[in-house]
Design an enzyme around this catalytic site. Structure first.
Site, PDB file in Angstrom:
ATOM      1  N   HIS A 192       6.152   3.901  -6.888  1.00 17.99           N
ATOM      2  CA  HIS A 192       5.854   2.567  -7.434  1.00 17.99           C
ATOM      3  C   HIS A 192       4.670   2.687  -8.401  1.00 17.99           C
ATOM      4  CE1 HIS A 192       8.591   0.341  -4.698  1.00 17.99           C
ATOM      5  NE2 HIS A 192       8.390   1.421  -3.957  1.00 17.99           N
ATOM      6  N   TYR A 238       1.027   6.794   1.876  1.00 16.89           N
ATOM      7  CA  TYR A 238       0.135   5.980   1.057  1.00 16.89           C
ATOM      8  C   TYR A 238      -1.251   6.625   0.984  1.00 16.89           C
ATOM      9  CZ  TYR A 238       3.286   1.872   1.004  1.00 16.89           C
ATOM     10  OH  TYR A 238       4.325   1.002   0.809  1.00 16.89           O
TER      11      TYR A 238
END
Length: 303
Positions: A18, A285
């Site tokens: 992303h 992440y």
């Protein structure tokens, strides 16, 4: 994370998935309807400041906005008790797989063919054939019609979480952000590579945009640790409030730039399920954040 970079290329200072996105800000208006389910202050505080980030899937920050079907919205709610809630949501309501190992296999199956620069359809079909748990995701993908804006896109938690009330009772939920902007289909031909970003900037220049935060409550029979399995449509829902976004803070230049939207950063009153994908998301992440922070420091400034 290594595989994402191997497939899309190395882009120092950017998120490793992303990668292309823009920062937004606004607030959350609680309906107080969820305050009996969770003692998290976000569900009872009248107005909660929010920092967010819209993005498209993929590790290439230069991809055209409309080239990727998956869109995401990550948010940080900062309540007046000093706690924060971070959530990363995506357009699909479920994943294709239920384990980190299978997800990694899926990423490998999507590796672009050197000749065509696109994934090999036969390899993808073979992957899905080996993973029958992907049936719900494949049905969603078949029926999905891309909206023409971030503003009229829905976003889903995918993973389940437990809401914990003041008496320490737990209720598993998944949540969705449902747009109050009417649906319109994405045009067949789009020449603007920043189509979604430009559209969002234009809409927000004309006024705030709103989404309803809807909690879907699990029944005792519903799988809460398997993100590939949908829950029945008749499950009870609670509209916890309204997300109001007021402005774009700039592509990667706003307050969201330095945030790691780890879905396990939770306030008191929201707890994670034992879903292994959820734990893997948090770890990925973190790895992405550490890499891009180190790269940005070497570059001298973040892009």
């Amino acid at each position: 994370i290594d595989t994402f970079e191997a497939q899309a290329g190395h882009y120092p200072g950017y998120r490793k998935n992303h990668a292309k996105g823009l920062c937004v800000s606004g607030y959350f208006l609680s309906s107080n309807e969820a305050s009996s389910l969770s003692r998290a202050r976000v569900f009872s505080q009248q107005r909660v400041p929010v920092i967010g980030r819209f993005a498209i899937g993929g590790a290439n920050p230069h991809s055209p906005d409309t080239s990727v079907p998956v869109r995401s919205l990550a948010l940080q709610f900062s309540s007046d008790d000093g706690q924060v809630w971070r959530t990363g949501m995506n357009t699909p309501p479920v994943l294709a797989v239920s384990t980190p190992e299978a997800f990694y296999e899926q990423v490998l199956a999507m590796t672009p063919d050197p000749a065509t620069k696109k994934p090999d359809p036969a390899r993808i079909q073979a992957f899905f054939a080996a993973h029958p748990e992907s049936a719900a995701f494949r049905q969603w993908a078949k029926d999905y019609k891309a909206p023409d804006s971030f503003a009229n896109s829905s976003f889903n938690s995918i993973n389940a979480f437990a809401l914990v009330d003041s008496a320490c009772n737990s209720q598993f939920v998944r949540w969705s952000l449902l747009p109050q902007t009417p649906f319109a289909a994405l045009p067949g031909q789009v020449d603007d590579r920043e189509y979604l970003q430009h559209d969002l900037q234009k809409r927000l220049s004309q006024g705030p945009l709103r989404w309803t935060l809807r909690l879907t409550l699990a029944d005792a029979s519903d799988p809460v640790d398997d993100p590939s399995q949908p829950w029945p449509a008749q499950r009870r829902t609670v509209d916890a409030g309204t997300l109001v976004l007021e402005q774009v803070d700039g592509p990667e230049q706003g307050a969201c730039r330095d945030l790691n939207f780890d879905p396990l950063i939770l306030p008191t009153g929201i707890e994670p399920s034992a879903d292994p994908i959820l734990a893997a998301r948090s770890a990925a992440y973190s790895e992405s954040f550490n890499r891009r922070s180190h790269e940005a420091a070497q570059l001298g400034a973040r892009p």
